[in-house]
Design a protein around this motif. Sequence first.
Motif, PDB file in Angstrom:
ATOM      1  N   MET A  66       1.050 -44.752 -15.092  1.00  0.00           N
ATOM      2  CA  MET A  66       2.090 -45.101 -13.852  1.00  0.00           C
ATOM      3  C   MET A  66       2.001 -44.406 -12.786  1.00  0.00           C
ATOM      4  SD  MET A  66       5.637 -45.300 -15.716  1.00  0.00           S
ATOM      5  CE  MET A  66       5.766 -43.979 -16.168  1.00  0.00           C
ATOM      6  N   PRO A  67       1.956 -44.350 -11.531  1.00  0.00           N
ATOM      7  CA  PRO A  67       1.612 -43.323 -10.352  1.00  0.00           C
ATOM      8  C   PRO A  67       3.099 -41.902 -10.416  1.00  0.00           C
ATOM      9  CG  PRO A  67       3.207 -46.337  -9.734  1.00  0.00           C
ATOM     10  CD  PRO A  67       2.092 -46.015 -11.136  1.00  0.00           C
ATOM     11  N   GLY A  68       2.994 -41.259 -10.220  1.00  0.00           N
ATOM     12  CA  GLY A  68       3.717 -40.660 -10.274  1.00  0.00           C
ATOM     13  C   GLY A  68       3.062 -39.710 -11.224  1.00  0.00           C
ATOM     14  N   MET A  69       4.810 -39.236 -11.975  1.00  0.00           N
ATOM     15  CA  MET A  69       4.898 -38.474 -13.424  1.00  0.00           C
ATOM     16  C   MET A  69       4.666 -40.173 -14.391  1.00  0.00           C
ATOM     17  SD  MET A  69       8.147 -36.951 -15.393  1.00  0.00           S
ATOM     18  CE  MET A  69       8.436 -35.571 -14.561  1.00  0.00           C
ATOM     19  N   ASN A  70       3.318 -39.280 -15.458  1.00  0.00           N
ATOM     20  CA  ASN A  70       2.849 -40.802 -16.059  1.00  0.00           C
ATOM     21  C   ASN A  70       3.737 -40.251 -17.769  1.00  0.00           C
ATOM     22  OD1 ASN A  70       1.618 -39.075 -18.278  1.00  0.00           O
ATOM     23  ND2 ASN A  70       0.063 -39.236 -17.110  1.00  0.00           N
ATOM     24  N   CYS A  81      21.608 -47.839 -25.570  1.00  0.00           N
ATOM     25  CA  CYS A  81      20.853 -48.867 -24.512  1.00  0.00           C
ATOM     26  C   CYS A  81      19.196 -48.519 -24.850  1.00  0.00           C
ATOM     27  CB  CYS A  81      21.694 -48.510 -22.595  1.00  0.00           C
ATOM     28  SG  CYS A  81      20.964 -48.656 -21.641  1.00  0.00           S
ATOM     29  N   VAL A  82      18.699 -49.571 -24.588  1.00  0.00           N
ATOM     30  CA  VAL A  82      17.346 -50.153 -24.426  1.00  0.00           C
ATOM     31  C   VAL A  82      16.491 -49.152 -22.858  1.00  0.00           C
ATOM     32  CG1 VAL A  82      15.240 -51.135 -24.466  1.00  0.00           C
ATOM     33  CG2 VAL A  82      17.235 -51.654 -25.824  1.00  0.00           C
ATOM     34  N   PHE A  83      16.075 -48.066 -22.539  1.00  0.00           N
ATOM     35  CA  PHE A  83      15.385 -47.525 -21.630  1.00  0.00           C
ATOM     36  C   PHE A  83      14.241 -48.340 -21.239  1.00  0.00           C
ATOM     37  CE2 PHE A  83      18.913 -44.719 -22.517  1.00  0.00           C
ATOM     38  CZ  PHE A  83      19.486 -45.125 -21.630  1.00  0.00           C
ATOM     39  N   ILE A  84      13.802 -49.062 -19.899  1.00  0.00           N
ATOM     40  CA  ILE A  84      12.644 -49.455 -20.038  1.00  0.00           C
ATOM     41  C   ILE A  84      11.793 -48.335 -18.679  1.00  0.00           C
ATOM     42  CG2 ILE A  84      11.476 -51.373 -19.474  1.00  0.00           C
ATOM     43  CD1 ILE A  84      13.167 -53.281 -21.324  1.00  0.00           C
ATOM     44  N   VAL A  85      10.739 -48.366 -18.523  1.00  0.00           N
ATOM     45  CA  VAL A  85      10.177 -47.278 -18.123  1.00  0.00           C
ATOM     46  C   VAL A  85       8.619 -48.100 -17.583  1.00  0.00           C
ATOM     47  CG1 VAL A  85       9.585 -45.203 -16.677  1.00  0.00           C
ATOM     48  CG2 VAL A  85      11.493 -45.392 -17.945  1.00  0.00           C
ATOM     49  N   ASP A  86       8.624 -48.895 -16.723  1.00  0.00           N
ATOM     50  CA  ASP A  86       7.454 -49.312 -16.224  1.00  0.00           C
ATOM     51  C   ASP A  86       7.178 -49.314 -15.073  1.00  0.00           C
ATOM     52  OD1 ASP A  86       4.805 -50.980 -16.363  1.00  0.00           O
ATOM     53  OD2 ASP A  86       5.121 -51.457 -18.801  1.00  0.00           O
ATOM     54  N   ASP A  87       5.783 -49.279 -14.361  1.00  0.00           N
ATOM     55  CA  ASP A  87       5.535 -49.706 -13.093  1.00  0.00           C
ATOM     56  C   ASP A  87       5.347 -50.675 -12.919  1.00  0.00           C
ATOM     57  OD1 ASP A  87       3.074 -49.874 -14.624  1.00  0.00           O
ATOM     58  OD2 ASP A  87       1.687 -48.988 -13.068  1.00  0.00           O
ATOM     59  N   ASP A  88       5.054 -51.652 -13.585  1.00  0.00           N
ATOM     60  CA  ASP A  88       4.564 -53.455 -13.352  1.00  0.00           C
ATOM     61  C   ASP A  88       5.845 -54.445 -13.664  1.00  0.00           C
ATOM     62  OD1 ASP A  88       4.562 -55.542 -13.967  1.00  0.00           O
ATOM     63  OD2 ASP A  88       2.154 -54.910 -14.785  1.00  0.00           O
TER      64      ASP A  88
END
Lengths: 211, 211
Positions: free
Chosen positions: B58-62, B6-13
């Motif tokens: 990202m806000p919080g943990m970057n 699986c491709v996990f995408i972590v982005d605040d936008d």
Amino acid sequence: MNVQPCVFIVDDDEAVRDGLEMVMETVGLACQTFGNAERFLEDYQPGTPGCLVLDINMPGMNGDELQTELIRQNIRLPIIFLTSYGDIPMSVRTIKAGAVDFLTKPVQISQLIECIQAELQRIAQLQEQNKGDEDFRKRLNSLTPREMEILPLTIKGIPNKEIAQKLGISFRTVELHRTNILRKTGAANFLELAGQCEAIRFSIETKHENT
Amino acid sequence: MNVQPCVFIVDDDEAVRDGLEMVMETVGLACQTFGNAERFLEDYQPGTPGCLVLDINMPGMNGDELQTELIRQNIRLPIIFLTSYGDIPMSVRTIKAGAVDFLTKPVQISQLIECIQAELQRIAQLQEQNKGDEDFRKRLNSLTPREMEILPLTIKGIPNKEIAQKLGISFRTVELHRTNILRKTGAANFLELAGQCEAIRFSIETKHENT
DNA sequence: AATTAACTACGTGTTAACACGTAAGAGCTT
DNA sequence: AAGCTCTTACGTGTTAACACGTAGTTAATT
């Protein structure tokens, strides 16, 4: 036998070369400078310990290409890139290719020195580790072809009888070879020897089985 | 047993998340999106195969900190950084910490896809290799604490008598443990077992000697 | 021609490894 | 209390490994 590690500086800008050379002298590090990548390739004696401070943009062969060439020649000299015109893709590429660091001009001298010294220290540690291996490698080289043939089979845990059958000789002869291998390598038993072989990443190639 | 990577995408936008999600669907890749690093850390099941497309700012943990945390937790999920506000030191740091790539927005989708697919393919190959080792690891885990203690000593080539002395037990008992180890692991002898342990990089930690 | 090194083979004896038993105490679970 | 696992210990026997010899053939070297 232990050679003083040297900082190799490759930059087409003479001012940079002279400046860095002076800095190295100040902190007591041996140093050689080169005006272009080609000269360095010509002069460098493979095996000489040290680290390479390398510019990217240079006439002729650039730093990127020098890195590639060194890798091709299997020369694992640690490289610290130091450039004015770097970008992210370039830094990613060089680091992934094994470069130690990628610094941009103007560089904080303290940072560069720190990086170099950390690297030289790492090399010294590696050399220390390899010292003990030298003797062992020599002892391995003193093995006859037949012994070299039997060693990997034995280390794999194949019993003498099978080895004898595989080689078409008496198991007593295999036994003799094994004894000689232990005597020459100075190992107490083959488990110990197997460990040492692994420690120096002694690749054991076994011929493809026919049975 | 084999899970779809699986491709996990972590982005605040959210726009980026939605866009990438759509792209993944188009090329037929399973995908999960997260609006921040914390959510991902909560949800991710260690061991799940895949790769992580990670924003930095990202806000919080970057993203940087998430990478550090994953390393700390010994989670070796491959990370592809994807950020607007990257610089060279940051890219160097993350790549040296093991990141697969460091891409900058706006990213060429083709490049990202290529990178992801190369990584997923690499993972698939690793899984294939590890398949054979699974059984062996299970058998290793079936060893009792005492057997686990004796295994590394034996593999080092230390004779039973010395092991017995070191552990303060009878050498016959050591012999029994050794026999049980061989029976449980299915190895014919300890040389064979040593080879298998090396093959799976089974780290053998021996307590510091007192003698 | 003589020497040396490597490979081969065998005998003898000792020690270590391994297989197959029995048995008992400690600790934990049911 | 009964059952289970782990650890401990010992006996007996077989097999493999290892040490120490002798000795012949071949090939390369001196």
